[in-house]
Enzyme design. Structure first.
Site, PDB file in Angstrom:
ATOM      1  N   GLY A  10      37.871  39.572  46.468  1.00 14.00           N
ATOM      2  CA  GLY A  10      37.045  39.837  45.291  1.00 14.00           C
ATOM      3  C   GLY A  10      37.389  38.915  44.133  1.00 14.00           C
ATOM      4  N   ASP A  11      38.678  38.593  43.984  1.00 16.81           N
ATOM      5  CA  ASP A  11      39.076  37.630  42.949  1.00 16.81           C
ATOM      6  C   ASP A  11      38.498  36.258  43.249  1.00 16.81           C
ATOM      7  OD1 ASP A  11      40.911  39.287  41.269  1.00 16.81           O
ATOM      8  OD2 ASP A  11      42.009  39.442  43.137  1.00 16.81           O
ATOM      9  N   GLY A  12      38.536  35.873  44.545  1.00 17.04           N
ATOM     10  CA  GLY A  12      37.942  34.602  44.930  1.00 17.04           C
ATOM     11  C   GLY A  12      36.460  34.556  44.630  1.00 17.04           C
TER      12      GLY A  12
END
Length: 465
Positions: A257-259
């Site tokens: 999700g950060d990516g």
């Protein structure tokens, strides 16, 4: 000079204690973890900041840090790669310590319940947010996005500065003017339910209804609900949502999700539309998953500022392979002459690199090429072929072998994956037994049709004549 990307949010200290286990403790039914090695890394908004910096952007991380030993460790790790503008975190730095035996978690210990309480944030934080070219809010529910001064600074940003808000169930609603909200399916369901919206069901239809509800609720330009292997669904106020499908990817999705959020804000920072931002976010998330264990990837970002396992100074291919295995990564290898590098080679190498954490190319020596191809080959000597290969971003190391097959070299490298082109389908590979005996597997990858060194050379000779 381009204004920096500012990441705003809560940071955590993630620590893995990794070892091996072959026996139980004599006084309790628990495994004894031996040869343990500590792998610390930033988590939360810290991981998002490292991913953003690895993409080549100037990054400023606005966060709250405690003046304790974990907080000082976090600051030291982060400041190697990003600028840190921090205000005071009240209480202990949040830490997640996992004890792992191989790939299996044995126990997890959470400490530190620090919160970012209202108070002065200082001129560095104020200047950082005010000077942002784009903002990624990475909310992990620890109070940074609840802080009045921080919310005020975010709310005062001019309209041309895109804000991407990656929410948390315990976090805060996005500030007015947020360009894109990026919840996953569970987060979107919780956020909608918290507003009293009874939107049942699962799948694309339910995601679309929740996305439209959240967009109307907070007046957002777009809501991109990430759907794991299905990609992401963008609801941008139009009647028809946009689906960005994901490429097949196997691996640890923790941190994907950060990516996604970093990929999306990268596009918006350059003036791109929401559809392109979501498409790039899905590509980055898939790339993150394919890169291997999330913990190993985050450790590499912390150590190198890049997700890649790059060779250290003076380290050869064998040292890189061993270090990759120790870090829990996957060693991929392929081989060939690579005489006159062409598009077919590049395509194969790119596909191979996606299968693991490092790619080592085994290169036939000049004498070996002559035995295989004849006295007029190679056109390019081995040293130059290695130099060209190692200049490619998908190649981590190259090593020359003089035998008729790479089997003796593979006995030393012990790759988990040995790659050959699909033109070897149905052909016995003499090195396959060596690869499998060491726990690896042989895979064939598709080739670009019509590309080969022999064909290039014959075309050149025909033109010359």
């Amino acid at each position: 000079m381009t204004a920096p990307l500012v990441v705003v949010g809560d940071v955590l200290l993630d620590i893995d204690i990794v070892g091996t286990s072959s026996r139980l403790c004599p006084d309790a039914p628990v495994p004894v973890v031996e040869q343990a090695e500590e792998r610390p890394r930033p988590g939360g908004a810290g991981l998002a900041a490292l991913l953003a910096a690895a993409s080549g952007r100037e990054v400023v991380l606005v966060t709250a840090l405690a003046d304790d030993e974990p907080g000082r460790r976090l600051r030291a790790m982060l400041e190697r790669h990003v600028e840190v503008a921090a205000f005071h975190l009240h209480g202990g730095t949040p830490c997640k310590l996992r004890i792992r035996a191989g790939e299996q978690s044995v126990a997890r210990l959470d400490t530190g319940e620090g919160q970012a309480l209202d108070g002065p944030v200082g001129p560095r934080v104020t200047d950082a947010v005010a000077g942002a070219g784009a903002v990624l809010v990475s909310d992990y529910g620890r109070g940074v996005t609840r802080h009045r001064a921080v919310r005020s600074l975010l709310g005062d940003l001019p309209g041309h500065v895109p804000v991407v808000w990656d929410p948390h169930p315990k976090g805060e609603p996005p500030v007015p003017g947020t360009r894109l909200l990026t919840p996953n399916e569970e987060e979107a369901a919780r956020l909608a339910a918290a507003d009293g919206a009874e939107i049942g069901g699962s799948g694309l239809a339910a995601a679309g209804r929740r996305g439209r509800h959240l967009g109307r609720l907070w007046g957002l330009d777009g809501v991109a609900i990430t759907l794991g292997a299905e990609g992401a669904l963008l609801c941008d106020g139009t009647r028809t949502p946009f689906l960005a499908p994901a490429e097949p990817a196997r691996g640890d999705a923790c941190g994907a999700g950060d990516g996604f959020a970093v990929g999306a804000v990268d596009v918006l920072a350059d003036g791109g539309p929401l559809t392109a931002a979501v498409t790039e976010g899905v590509r980055r998330a898939s790339e993150f998953v394919r890169a291997g264990a999330a913990s190993a990837l985050a450790t590499r970002l912390t150590e190198n500022g890049t997700a890649r396992l790059v060779p250290e100074r003076g380290e050869d291919a064998f040292g890189l392979a061993e270090r990759t295995r120790r870090a829990g990564g996957t060693v991929v290898a392929t081989g060939g002459c690579f005489d006159l590098l062409h598009a077919g080679h590049v395509s194969l190498l790119r596909q191979a690199r996606r299968l693991g954490d490092c790619l080592i190319v085994c290169v036939n020596s000049d004498a070996s090429v002559r035995r295989r191809k004849g006295p007029d080959r190679p056109v390019t000597p081995a040293a130059d072929r290695v130099r060209v290969l190692e200049a490619l971003s998908d190649v981590d190391a190259a090593v020359v072998f003089d035998d008729d097959t790479p089997a003796p070299l593979l006995e030393r490298l012990r790759p988990q994956v040995w790659v050959k082109g699909a033109d070897y389908a149905g052909t016995p590979l003499p090195e396959a037994g060596t690869v499998r005996a060491n726990g690896g597997e042989v895979v064939l990858l598709p080739l670009l049709e019509g590309r080969s060194t022999s064909r290039l050379l014959s075309t050149t000779k025909g033109t010359a004549s």
